[in-house]
Design a protein around this motif. Structure first.
Motif, PDB file in Angstrom:
ATOM      1  N   ASN A  92       0.815  -1.209   0.000  1.00 53.15           N
ATOM      2  CA  ASN A  92       0.000   0.000   0.000  1.00 53.15           C
ATOM      3  C   ASN A  92       0.855   1.269   0.000  1.00 53.15           C
TER       4      ASN A  92
ATOM      5  N   ASP B 129      -1.715   5.687  13.991  1.00 48.78           N
ATOM      6  CA  ASP B 129      -2.020   6.775  13.074  1.00 48.78           C
ATOM      7  C   ASP B 129      -2.850   6.174  11.936  1.00 48.78           C
ATOM      8  N   PRO B 130      -4.077   6.634  11.752  1.00 48.29           N
ATOM      9  CA  PRO B 130      -4.929   6.017  10.719  1.00 48.29           C
ATOM     10  C   PRO B 130      -4.364   6.138   9.306  1.00 48.29           C
ATOM     11  N   ASP B 131      -3.434   7.063   9.101  1.00 49.48           N
ATOM     12  CA  ASP B 131      -2.821   7.213   7.778  1.00 49.48           C
ATOM     13  C   ASP B 131      -1.627   6.284   7.584  1.00 49.48           C
ATOM     14  N   LEU B 132      -1.291   5.505   8.589  1.00 56.82           N
ATOM     15  CA  LEU B 132      -0.102   4.650   8.497  1.00 56.82           C
ATOM     16  C   LEU B 132      -0.467   3.207   8.835  1.00 56.82           C
ATOM     17  N   ILE B 133      -0.775   2.452   7.773  1.00 57.47           N
ATOM     18  CA  ILE B 133      -1.226   1.072   7.954  1.00 57.47           C
ATOM     19  C   ILE B 133      -0.448   0.156   7.011  1.00 57.47           C
ATOM     20  N   ASN B 134      -0.530  -1.152   7.292  1.00 58.04           N
ATOM     21  CA  ASN B 134       0.128  -2.120   6.402  1.00 58.04           C
ATOM     22  C   ASN B 134      -0.905  -2.713   5.437  1.00 58.04           C
ATOM     23  N   ALA B 135      -0.449  -3.687   4.640  1.00 54.67           N
ATOM     24  CA  ALA B 135      -1.329  -4.259   3.619  1.00 54.67           C
ATOM     25  C   ALA B 135      -2.521  -4.988   4.243  1.00 54.67           C
ATOM     26  N   GLY B 136      -2.371  -5.415   5.509  1.00 55.08           N
ATOM     27  CA  GLY B 136      -3.477  -6.034   6.215  1.00 55.08           C
ATOM     28  C   GLY B 136      -4.372  -5.005   6.889  1.00 55.08           C
ATOM     29  N   LYS B 137      -4.082  -3.726   6.628  1.00 54.61           N
ATOM     30  CA  LYS B 137      -4.851  -2.580   7.142  1.00 54.61           C
ATOM     31  C   LYS B 137      -4.700  -2.418   8.651  1.00 54.61           C
ATOM     32  N   LEU B 138      -3.617  -2.972   9.194  1.00 48.77           N
ATOM     33  CA  LEU B 138      -3.329  -2.806  10.618  1.00 48.77           C
ATOM     34  C   LEU B 138      -2.349  -1.654  10.803  1.00 48.77           C
ATOM     35  N   PRO B 139      -2.476  -0.916  11.933  1.00 47.79           N
ATOM     36  CA  PRO B 139      -1.585   0.223  12.147  1.00 47.79           C
ATOM     37  C   PRO B 139      -0.145  -0.217  12.375  1.00 47.79           C
TER      38      PRO B 139
END
Lengths: 231, 230
Positions: free
Chosen positions: B68, B83-93
């Motif tokens: 992402n 930080d909601p703007d900083l997540i991994n491909a699994g959508k975890l922070p």
């Protein structure tokens, strides 16, 4: 198009979107999701939409709310099924929304191709899989590629961190995701930003989306949403 | 950092570790982390493969890519770091490490498709003896298809490692003569890491590097495939 219009409300920013439009919607999960523009689009009432986005909505907000409102005819995305995609799942199983699944990188590249004036491209992703069935292939340099076509939108709704009064955009962290590429691929590009700043106050070296791509800009308050799995 | 001292050192010939049980998920993650060359650019798939990161210390010099749009991804975020703007491909922070870089999706997948990533580690339902990968769809008619970046990763990285159990909960082999599930990629897997064996996929067939809690002969019989030794 000439310089971007800086508008006061998200409702003005989405005015004129027609029934049957193809709408590119930025975001990866909730990061970079243009919540305020989507909420405005629901109020605006455009129906029979084709949505191009990485996912098919999370929870009941953003894209999920648009789906729940029954405005979407078809979703083109890479990853509809998630733990909290129950709105899409229900509509899909009831036969109320069509789905085209595209590998994530191919989705990004088809958007990029549309924005860059490329007629089609040969891509190695998906060769020999169900997602390449029925598509033209060619062997180039001993490797098989599948022919993929651009995806363009009538409208793109994206979210960025800051925009200047000309429409130059900067993003924040992984919320950048599809924004820059979608901004090139639609006839009308609408960006919601946390702040509109005077032209000249963004570092030109740091501009990610140059103003030429952006048609409408609206400042919205930053939204503190819940992150899945946050501890 | 979990202890990895129980994992035997690699040798040039295949080693049958029949004096111990199968690897735990954590031991498997540690083994994969140890085999990733120092300084590699690596993508870890959603699910089990993310555990490999727990065993990649700063001294490994490994730079993690998340599709992402980030290189230099740090550990999971907690509390104030979220930080909601900083997540991994699994959508975890997640967090960012010094030297991190952000980029948009077309760049992120160009990086992948263009062969710039050294290693990706993916989960799988099945891998064939020729390296075909099935990891995105069980083929059930009412399943909602969702591919994400799996197909791009499968054909993009220089080395594609699969991390999985060797058998399903029902005892069905997951290394098979030919995949019965829909394919993610053709002839793309280079190495298979499982609880019972580490296998290389070569142009000449499957080569057993190590086994754990079973002999090569036992595994060949249960899998109904032929395995060479290095």
């Amino acid at each position: 198009m000439s310089r971007a219009l800086v508008l006061d409300t998200a409702d003005e920013a989405v005015a004129g979107i027609e029934d049957g439009s193809t709408v590119l919607v930025g975001g990866f999960g909730l990061a970079g999701m243009p919540f305020d523009l989507i909420d405005a689009l629901i109020r605006q009432g455009a129906d029979d939409l084709t949505i191009v986005s990485n996912n098919a909505g999370n929870g009941t907000v953003g894209l999920a709310a648009l789906l729940e409102a029954g405005r979407v005819r078809k979703v083109i995305c890479s990853f509809p099924r998630q733990t909290d995609s129950y709105v899409f799942d229900g509509l899909y199983r009831a036969g109320k929304v069509a789905l085209e699944v595209v590998p994530q990188g191919t989705l990004a590249e088809r958007l990029r191709a549309a924005g860059a004036g490329i007629g089609a491209f040969f891509c190695p992703t998906g060769v020999g899989t169900p997602l390449a069935e029925g598509k033209e292939t060619r062997v180039l340099g001993g490797r098989t590629f599948v022919l993929e076509y651009p995806i363009s939108g009538d409208v793109a709704l994206i979210s960025a961190f800051k925009g200047d009064t000309l429409g130059n955009l900067v993003y924040r962290k992984t919320a950048r995701n599809f924004g820059p590429v979608m901004a090139t691929a639609a006839r009308t590009v609408v960006a919601q930003v946390n702040e509109v700043v005077p032209a000249g106050s963004l570092d030109p070296e740091a501009v990610i989306t140059p103003s030429i791509y952006v048609d409408r800009l609206v400042a919205v308050p930053a939204r503190r949403y819940i992150v899945e799995g946050a501890r | 950092m979990a202890a990895s001292s129980s994992i035997p050192k690699d040798h040039s010939a295949a080693i049958e570790h029949t004096d111990r049980g199968p690897l735990t998920a954590d031991e498997l993650a540690a083994l994969i982390a140890r085999d990733i060359p120092a300084g590699s650019y690596v993508n870890l798939g959603i699910g089990q493969p993310t555990r490999v990161a727990d065993h990649l210390g700063p001294s490994s010099g490994v730079v993690l890519h998340t599709e992402n749009g980030m290189l230099g991804m740090g550990p999971a975020a907690a509390g104030e770091q979220v930080d909601p703007d900083l997540i991994n491909a699994g959508k975890l922070p997640v967090t960012e490490l010094p030297g991190a870089a952000y980029f948009h999706h077309a760049d992120s997948f160009a990086m992948m498709r263009g062969g710039h990533l050294d290693v990706c580690v993916l989960g799988a339902f099945q891998v064939s003896v020729t390296g075909d990968l099935a990891n995105w769809h069980t083929g059930e008619r009412d399943a909602i298809p969702a591919v994400g970046g799996a197909m791009d990763l499968a054909i993009g990285a220089k080395d594609v490692y699969v991390m999985m159990t060797l058998f399903t909960k029902d005892g069905a082999p997951k290394v098979v003569p030919a995949c019965t599930y829909p394919l993610t990629g053709v002839r793309c897997v280079t190495r298979i890491y499982t609880d019972l064996a580490v296998l290389d996929v070569t142009p000449h067939g499957v080569v057993a590097r190590q086994t754990f809690g079973a002999s090569i002969a036992e595994l060949q019989a249960r899998l109904n495939i032929t395995m060479d030794t290095p």
